[in-house]
Design an enzyme around this catalytic site. Structure first.
Site, PDB file in Angstrom:
ATOM      1  N   GLY A 146      97.241  93.846  10.606  1.00  0.00           N
ATOM      2  CA  GLY A 146      97.240  93.959   9.150  1.00  0.00           C
ATOM      3  C   GLY A 146      98.612  94.324   8.605  1.00  0.00           C
ATOM      4  O   GLY A 146      99.092  93.749   7.630  1.00  0.00           O
ATOM      5  N   GLY A 151      95.416  91.045  16.362  1.00  0.00           N
ATOM      6  CA  GLY A 151      94.737  91.486  17.575  1.00  0.00           C
ATOM      7  C   GLY A 151      94.250  90.345  18.443  1.00  0.00           C
ATOM      8  O   GLY A 151      94.443  90.350  19.669  1.00  0.00           O
ATOM      9  N   ARG A 205      98.310 101.550  23.993  1.00  0.00           N
ATOM     10  CA  ARG A 205      98.898 102.310  22.883  1.00  0.00           C
ATOM     11  C   ARG A 205      99.430 103.669  23.319  1.00  0.00           C
ATOM     12  O   ARG A 205     100.406 104.162  22.759  1.00  0.00           O
ATOM     13  CB  ARG A 205      97.864 102.474  21.768  1.00  0.00           C
ATOM     14  CG  ARG A 205      97.645 101.161  21.066  1.00  0.00           C
ATOM     15  CD  ARG A 205      96.612 101.208  20.001  1.00  0.00           C
ATOM     16  NE  ARG A 205      96.688  99.996  19.196  1.00  0.00           N
ATOM     17  CZ  ARG A 205      95.754  99.596  18.347  1.00  0.00           C
ATOM     18  NH1 ARG A 205      94.659 100.318  18.182  1.00  0.00           N
ATOM     19  NH2 ARG A 205      95.907  98.489  17.657  1.00  0.00           N
ATOM     20  N   LYS A 211      90.177  85.113   9.716  1.00  0.00           N
ATOM     21  CA  LYS A 211      90.184  85.992   8.540  1.00  0.00           C
ATOM     22  C   LYS A 211      90.947  85.293   7.417  1.00  0.00           C
ATOM     23  O   LYS A 211      91.987  85.760   6.962  1.00  0.00           O
ATOM     24  CB  LYS A 211      90.826  87.330   8.871  1.00  0.00           C
ATOM     25  CG  LYS A 211      89.858  88.283   9.559  1.00  0.00           C
ATOM     26  CD  LYS A 211      90.486  89.638   9.791  1.00  0.00           C
ATOM     27  CE  LYS A 211      91.445  89.591  10.952  1.00  0.00           C
ATOM     28  NZ  LYS A 211      92.134  90.806  11.264  1.00  0.00           N
TER      29      LYS A 211
HETATM   30  P1  ADP Z   1      94.066  87.811  14.572  1.00  0.00           P
HETATM   31  O1  ADP Z   1      93.173  88.871  15.150  1.00  0.00           O
HETATM   32  O2  ADP Z   1      95.043  87.258  15.543  1.00  0.00           O
HETATM   33  O3  ADP Z   1      94.691  88.260  13.293  1.00  0.00           O
HETATM   34  P2  ADP Z   1      91.813  86.545  13.292  1.00  0.00           P
HETATM   35  O4  ADP Z   1      91.082  87.816  13.453  1.00  0.00           O
HETATM   36  O5  ADP Z   1      92.132  86.097  11.918  1.00  0.00           O
HETATM   37  O6  ADP Z   1      93.159  86.563  14.182  1.00  0.00           O
HETATM   38  O7  ADP Z   1      91.012  85.345  13.923  1.00  0.00           O
HETATM   39  C1  ADP Z   1      90.673  85.315  15.286  1.00  0.00           C
HETATM   40  C2  ADP Z   1      89.385  84.573  15.465  1.00  0.00           C
HETATM   41  O8  ADP Z   1      89.460  83.306  14.863  1.00  0.00           O
HETATM   42  C3  ADP Z   1      89.050  84.346  16.908  1.00  0.00           C
HETATM   43  O9  ADP Z   1      87.909  85.113  17.225  1.00  0.00           O
HETATM   44  C4  ADP Z   1      88.767  82.848  16.978  1.00  0.00           C
HETATM   45  O10 ADP Z   1      87.627  82.542  17.749  1.00  0.00           O
HETATM   46  C5  ADP Z   1      88.544  82.495  15.536  1.00  0.00           C
HETATM   47  N1  ADP Z   1      88.775  81.073  15.226  1.00  0.00           N
HETATM   48  C6  ADP Z   1      89.857  80.337  15.458  1.00  0.00           C
HETATM   49  N2  ADP Z   1      89.668  79.059  15.073  1.00  0.00           N
HETATM   50  C7  ADP Z   1      88.430  78.996  14.581  1.00  0.00           C
HETATM   51  C8  ADP Z   1      87.622  77.940  14.036  1.00  0.00           C
HETATM   52  N3  ADP Z   1      88.088  76.703  13.949  1.00  0.00           N
HETATM   53  N4  ADP Z   1      86.379  78.244  13.623  1.00  0.00           N
HETATM   54  C9  ADP Z   1      85.901  79.500  13.735  1.00  0.00           C
HETATM   55  N5  ADP Z   1      86.593  80.526  14.240  1.00  0.00           N
HETATM   56  C10 ADP Z   1      87.846  80.285  14.667  1.00  0.00           C
HETATM   57 MG    MG Z   2      91.247  89.568  14.572  1.00  0.00          MG
END
Ligand code: ADP
Ligand code: MG
Length: 395
Positions: free
Chosen positions: A377, A354, A37, A201
């Site tokens: 976000g 992230g 960053r 999420k």
């Molecule tokens: P980002 O940070 O890209 O926005 P999220 O925070 O929503 O994504 O989700 C990321 C997390 O989702 C990762 O830690 C991953 O391990 C988890 N994840 C992905 N698929 C599954 C699943 N089937 N069950 C539980 N966790 C999952």
């Molecule tokens: Mg995340």
């Protein structure tokens, strides 16, 4: 298509320029562990230095919750900035952020010099966008530059409030790049446009689907997001991640996709395990085959094939959320496969979130993507069609 002014559209010679950066960097034992960053902020800062501005940088770091927390001081950032810029960046160490040190430093600045203020969240007014702190920040500057896309979905003093009390408010280069890539993808995409959603999420992300269905040609749903849709289709998902409150919504979204002629893809097979553990015994089951006591942790091989095929001819791809628990090598195959396809195709590829960014980097494919969004976000809210206050307030 950028309808906001940027640092390229203004003249800052001799003017005091307050730049809202994203210096929310990870720190361990007083050492910055990832400088992405800081490095990302340099182009805007250098441009303003070259143009003869008096540059006052500000940012939040972590969540000090409105009071000084020494571990969350921006002092280490000033040190790294000094090294990157090859000049002394003066750190104004005021617990009240706009205090005697800051005022004195700014009053004594020459053109092309740089001052960094203390963590804006040392002030409790910051996150409430209260007028008094916005005015204090504005009193230091003639021009406001917002280069913190990751905080643009929040109306705080340093991201929004301050713009009411300065003459000119424009976007920095990082912000402009985000608006360009995300804005074009949503409003003016080269088609086919494919969106891929996953991750964990679910409740905070699932509402983006409604707006995406107005825009995309294909919507792919994997990761923890998929099971809510499987339940909506009448399947058992065992102990997989499920947002029971959104099953009805998922049904509505499937109906909407049909009506709009959008291809909506959910997994047809799933890698399941009995425990959330890389070494847990696992197997591949077809849709509807997740038994009680088993949880889905990755998309299956057939799904990888179908998803890859659906992405292959895309001209624009927006990806937010991993396809599986990519942190565990045994459940990273789906995420890695999608990352590889995106790396190869001739398309604009945009990665947000992230963990999604971490997954792409872990696969060593970060530099093969067109745009890595710095704000998870904020990028989601942008895709939801919401106006981000930190962008709306710019000229
Ligand atoms: P980002 O940070 O890209 O926005 P999220 O925070 O929503 O994504 O989700 C990321 C997390 O989702 C990762 O830690 C991953 O391990 C988890 N994840 C992905 N698929 C599954 C699943 N089937 N069950 C539980 N966790 C999952
Ligand atoms: Mg995340």
């Amino acid at each position: 298509m950028l309808n906001k002014k940027t640092v390229d559209d203004i003249s800052v010679n001799g003017k005091r320029v307050l730049v809202r950066c994203d210096f929310n960097v990870p720190i361990k034992d007083g050492k910055i562990t990832d400088e992405t960053r800081i490095v990302g902020a340099l182009p805007t800062i250098k441009k303003l230095i070259n143009d003869g501005g008096k540059i006052i940088l500000c940012s939040h770091m972590g969540k000090p919750k409105g009071e000084p927390v020494p571990e969350l001081s921006l002092a280490p950032v000033a040190e790294r900035l000094s090294q990157h810029l090859g000049m002394n960046v003066i750190f104004a160490a005021d617990n009240e952020v706009v205090g005697e040190n800051a005022k004195k430093a700014v009053a004594e600045m020459n053109n092309g010099e740089v001052v960094l203020l203390q963590n804006t969240r040392y002030r409790k007014e910051e996150t409430k966008n209260e007028e008094n702190f916005s005015k204090e920040l504005a009193s230091l500057a003639d021009v406001f530059v917002n280069d913190a896309f990751g905080s643009a979905h929040r109306a705080h003093c340093s991201t929004v409030g301050v713009s009411d009390y300065v003459d000119v408010s424009v976007a920095g280069y990082l912000m402009a790049k985000e608006i360009k890539f995300l804005g074009d993808a949503v409003n003016n995409p080269v088609r086919p446009l494919v969106a891929i959603l996953g991750g964990s999420k679910v409740s905070s992300k699932i509402s983006v689907i409604n707006n995406l269905l107005e825009k995309v040609d294909t919507l792919i749903i994997g990761g923890g997001m998929a099971y809510t849709f499987m339940v909506a289709l009448g399947y058992n998902v065992g102990t997989s991640l499920l947002e029971a409150d959104y099953v009805e919504y998922a049904k509505e979204m499937m109906a909407k996709a049909k009506e709009k002629g959008v291809k909506l893809l959910i997994p047809v097979d799933t890698v399941v395990a009995q425990e959330f553990d890389n070494d847990a015994a696992s197997k591949v089951v077809p849709e509807g085959g997740i038994e009680d006591g088993w949880m889905g942790l990755d998309i299956g091989p057939k799904t990888i094939e179908i998803f890859s095929e659906a992405v292959k001819d895309a001209k624009t791809v927006v990806w937010n959320g991993p396809m599986g628990v990519f942190e565990m090598p045994n459940f990273a195959k789906g995420t890695n496969a999608i990352a590889s396809v995106l790396a190869e195709i001739d398309a604009t590829t945009i990665i947000g979130g992230g963990d999604s960014v971490a997954a792409v980097n872990q696969a060593g494919l970060g530099d093969k993507m067109s745009h890595i969004s710095t704000g998870g976000g904020a990028s989601l809210e942008y895709l939801e069609g919401k106006e981000l206050p930190g962008i709306a307030c710019l000229d």
